[in-house]
Design a protein around this motif. Structure first.
Motif, PDB file in Angstrom:
ATOM      1  N   PHE A  24       0.857  -1.187   0.000  1.00  0.00           N
ATOM      2  CA  PHE A  24       0.000   0.000   0.000  1.00  0.00           C
ATOM      3  C   PHE A  24       0.892   1.234   0.000  1.00  0.00           C
ATOM      4  CE2 PHE A  24      -2.640  -3.054   2.613  1.00  0.00           C
ATOM      5  CZ  PHE A  24      -3.519  -3.366   1.585  1.00  0.00           C
ATOM      6  N   ASP A  70      -4.046   6.469   7.217  1.00  0.00           N
ATOM      7  CA  ASP A  70      -2.651   6.070   7.020  1.00  0.00           C
ATOM      8  C   ASP A  70      -2.092   5.579   8.354  1.00  0.00           C
ATOM      9  OD1 ASP A  70      -0.163   5.575   6.053  1.00  0.00           O
ATOM     10  OD2 ASP A  70       0.325   7.646   5.570  1.00  0.00           O
ATOM     11  N   HIS A  80      -3.173  -1.131   7.932  1.00  0.00           N
ATOM     12  CA  HIS A  80      -2.660  -1.727   6.700  1.00  0.00           C
ATOM     13  C   HIS A  80      -2.321  -3.200   6.921  1.00  0.00           C
ATOM     14  CE1 HIS A  80      -1.453   2.527   5.207  1.00  0.00           C
ATOM     15  NE2 HIS A  80      -2.731   2.398   5.449  1.00  0.00           N
ATOM     16  N   GLY A 106      -3.182   0.472  -3.876  1.00  0.00           N
ATOM     17  CA  GLY A 106      -3.030  -0.880  -3.351  1.00  0.00           C
ATOM     18  C   GLY A 106      -2.570  -1.816  -4.447  1.00  0.00           C
TER      19      GLY A 106
END
Length: 138
Positions: free
Chosen positions: A18, A55, A60, A121
């Protein structure tokens, strides 16, 4: 109405990853000169995605684990698509994460919620892929 178009290129060295592309999209917006309108950002490959979220590295990691549970890479022979390629899981991961995002432009700024950021992604990396940024407005 004005229009701006830019292709971004990415080559992720691993199978998946990512990348926060918010600053790059913001730079495109500044170059466009558009103050009010819409930004479209979309992956131009069927094994990559563009999405909006926080973020945060833990999130993630959680995406990575969740996606792998939904569409595991191995064993590759579990998929009919796999034969010449081994990326059926990447197609499914892209379907889940989405192809594109649209963001409003207000007073020359990306009109985000507090923690929203734009991400590329990658689900079948190790080769160059592109993302389209299209901005329209005044």
């Amino acid at each position: 109405m004005k229009s701006y178009r830019k292709e971004l290129w990415f080559e992720v060295p691993s199978r998946r990853g990512f990348i926060n592309i918010t600053s790059t999209v913001d730079e495109c917006l500044r170059k466009s000169g558009i103050q009010e309108g819409l930004v479209l950002v979309n992956a131009m490959h069927i094994t990559a995605s563009v999405f909006i979220n926080d973020d945060e590295s833990g999130l993630h990691h959680d995406y990575e684990m969740w996606l792998e549970k939904l569409a595991p890479h191995a064993p590759v022979d579990q998929y009919r698509h796999n034969g010449y390629e081994d990326n059926a899981d990447a197609h499914m991961k892209r379907q889940i994460m989405g192809r594109e995002v649209v963001v409003a432009v207000t007073e020359g700024q990306l009109d985000f919620g507090t923690w929203e950021r734009i991400f590329y992604g990658e689900f079948d990396g190790r080769r160059k892929k592109r993302v389209l940024v299209k901005i329209i407005g005044e």
